[in-house]
Design an enzyme around this catalytic site. Structure first.
Site, PDB file in Angstrom:
ATOM      1  N   THR A  17      -5.520   2.197   9.790  1.00  0.00           N
ATOM      2  CA  THR A  17      -4.547   3.151  10.350  1.00  0.00           C
ATOM      3  C   THR A  17      -5.204   4.146  11.301  1.00  0.00           C
ATOM      4  OG1 THR A  17      -3.138   2.944   8.402  1.00  0.00           O
ATOM      5  CG2 THR A  17      -2.796   4.872   9.779  1.00  0.00           C
ATOM      6  N   ILE A  59      -0.521  -1.695   7.785  1.00  0.00           N
ATOM      7  CA  ILE A  59      -1.503  -1.421   8.843  1.00  0.00           C
ATOM      8  C   ILE A  59      -2.841  -1.180   8.171  1.00  0.00           C
ATOM      9  CG2 ILE A  59      -2.168  -0.035  10.840  1.00  0.00           C
ATOM     10  CD1 ILE A  59       0.696   0.930  11.112  1.00  0.00           C
ATOM     11  N   ASP A  60      -3.708  -2.172   8.202  1.00  0.00           N
ATOM     12  CA  ASP A  60      -5.061  -1.980   7.710  1.00  0.00           C
ATOM     13  C   ASP A  60      -5.901  -1.503   8.889  1.00  0.00           C
ATOM     14  OD1 ASP A  60      -7.108  -2.166   5.660  1.00  0.00           O
ATOM     15  OD2 ASP A  60      -7.959  -3.721   6.938  1.00  0.00           O
ATOM     16  N   GLU A  94       0.822  -1.203   0.000  1.00  0.00           N
ATOM     17  CA  GLU A  94       0.000   0.000   0.000  1.00  0.00           C
ATOM     18  C   GLU A  94       0.861   1.260   0.000  1.00  0.00           C
ATOM     19  OE1 GLU A  94      -3.688   2.158   2.322  1.00  0.00           O
ATOM     20  OE2 GLU A  94      -2.638   0.531   3.330  1.00  0.00           O
ATOM     21  N   ASP A 148      -6.265  -4.474   0.845  1.00  0.00           N
ATOM     22  CA  ASP A 148      -7.186  -4.523   1.976  1.00  0.00           C
ATOM     23  C   ASP A 148      -7.880  -5.871   2.086  1.00  0.00           C
ATOM     24  OD1 ASP A 148      -6.842  -1.762   2.739  1.00  0.00           O
ATOM     25  OD2 ASP A 148      -8.144  -1.195   1.073  1.00  0.00           O
ATOM     26  N   ASP A 175      -0.478  -4.969   3.160  1.00  0.00           N
ATOM     27  CA  ASP A 175      -1.006  -3.781   3.826  1.00  0.00           C
ATOM     28  C   ASP A 175      -0.382  -3.765   5.217  1.00  0.00           C
ATOM     29  OD1 ASP A 175      -2.370  -1.676   4.937  1.00  0.00           O
ATOM     30  OD2 ASP A 175      -4.317  -2.269   4.149  1.00  0.00           O
TER      31      ASP A 175
END
Length: 264
Positions: A90, A87-88, A70, A212, A85
């Site tokens: 954030t 940190i999905d 990402e 995601d 990803d």
């Protein structure tokens, strides 16, 4: 060719390491260093640090693989591609809420064969390999089946741009009278794993990107759920819809009447 289960094992190992780093280094209130699509679509320094850690670990053991992240975009051209990803969720991470995750999937020749979602604050590592089922620790996951739309607990999420959020609010108001209730956790990856674990019955959202839903989508489908878009199209940013067969079609048909893929 490496077996899907081996990719899953490696992805889980890397996702755990990234999660441990994020917990150790997360300050009381992480600083936002950048915004993307809108002022509410944020990036922190730790998003970038976690992705760099994941990329470094992948390169150490599989230097010829491609990576799509990402934050760092696409690198490499191998038949094997890692979808990352860091940190999905954030915004949850910034506010200290528990639903954020490290999400790592592995794609071989365009097909996702392994997926890991580490919901770090909860200490839960969801994993799946193609044909090998979905797991939380040593427990095999099965989505809820036989649930009618009127009895369904449905998860959803919202985009960052004002026009899209306005439409999503309108659609949600029309969905709500037809279902048991709704939940909004703030992480697409965690929501898909919640479908897999039977914690919610369905999930829909306009806007999630490939990173995601790549890993969480495999967890959900290996737990028996159906994953797709609207009107027979594949899952994608236009719409991500996930539920057990039967409920999937009921929720799809309800949403279809509200034109949920528009942005204003």
């Amino acid at each position: 060719m490496t077996a899907p289960a081996e990719f899953t094992r490696l992805a889980a190992e890397i996702a755990r390491e990234a999660g441990e780093m994020l917990l150790a280094k997360r300050p009381a209130r992480p600083e936002v260093v950048q915004t993307k699509s809108s002022p509410t679509d944020v990036v922190t320094a730790l998003d970038r640090a976690a992705e760099e850690l994941i990329r470094a670990r992948v390169r150490e053991v599989r230097p010829d693989d491609a990576i799509l992240g990402e934050e760092g975009g696409a690198t490499g051209e191998g038949a094997v591609r890692w979808i990352v990803d860091p940190i999905d969720g954030t915004v949850n991470f910034v506010y200290g809420l528990p639903d954020w995750a490290v999400s790592i999937a592995v794609e071989v020749d365009g097909e996702i064969v392994a997926g890991v979602v580490n919901v770090v604050p909860r200490g839960e590592v969801f994993s799946a390999s193609l044909g090998g089922g979905a797991w939380l620790g040593g427990e095999r996951l099965r989505c809820n089946t036989g649930v009618p739309l009127s009895g369904a607990l449905v998860a959803t999420g919202f985009g960052y741009q004002v026009g899209r959020r306005t439409v999503q609010g309108e659609v949600l108001a029309k969905v709500l009278p037809h279902v048991r209730d709704v939940r909004r956790a703030g992480s697409a990856a965690a929501d898909l794993c919640a479908v897999a674990a039977g914690r919610v019955d369905a999930y829909y959202e306009r806007g999630p990107q490939y990173w995601d839903y790549a890993a969480g989508g495999l967890v959900a489908t290996e737990a028996g759920a159906r994953l797709g878009g609207m009107r027979g199209r594949p899952v994608g940013p236009d719409m991500t819809l996930c539920a057990a067969p039967g409920l999937f079609e009921e929720l799809h048909d309800l949403l279809a009447g509200f034109d949920p893929e528009r942005d204003e």
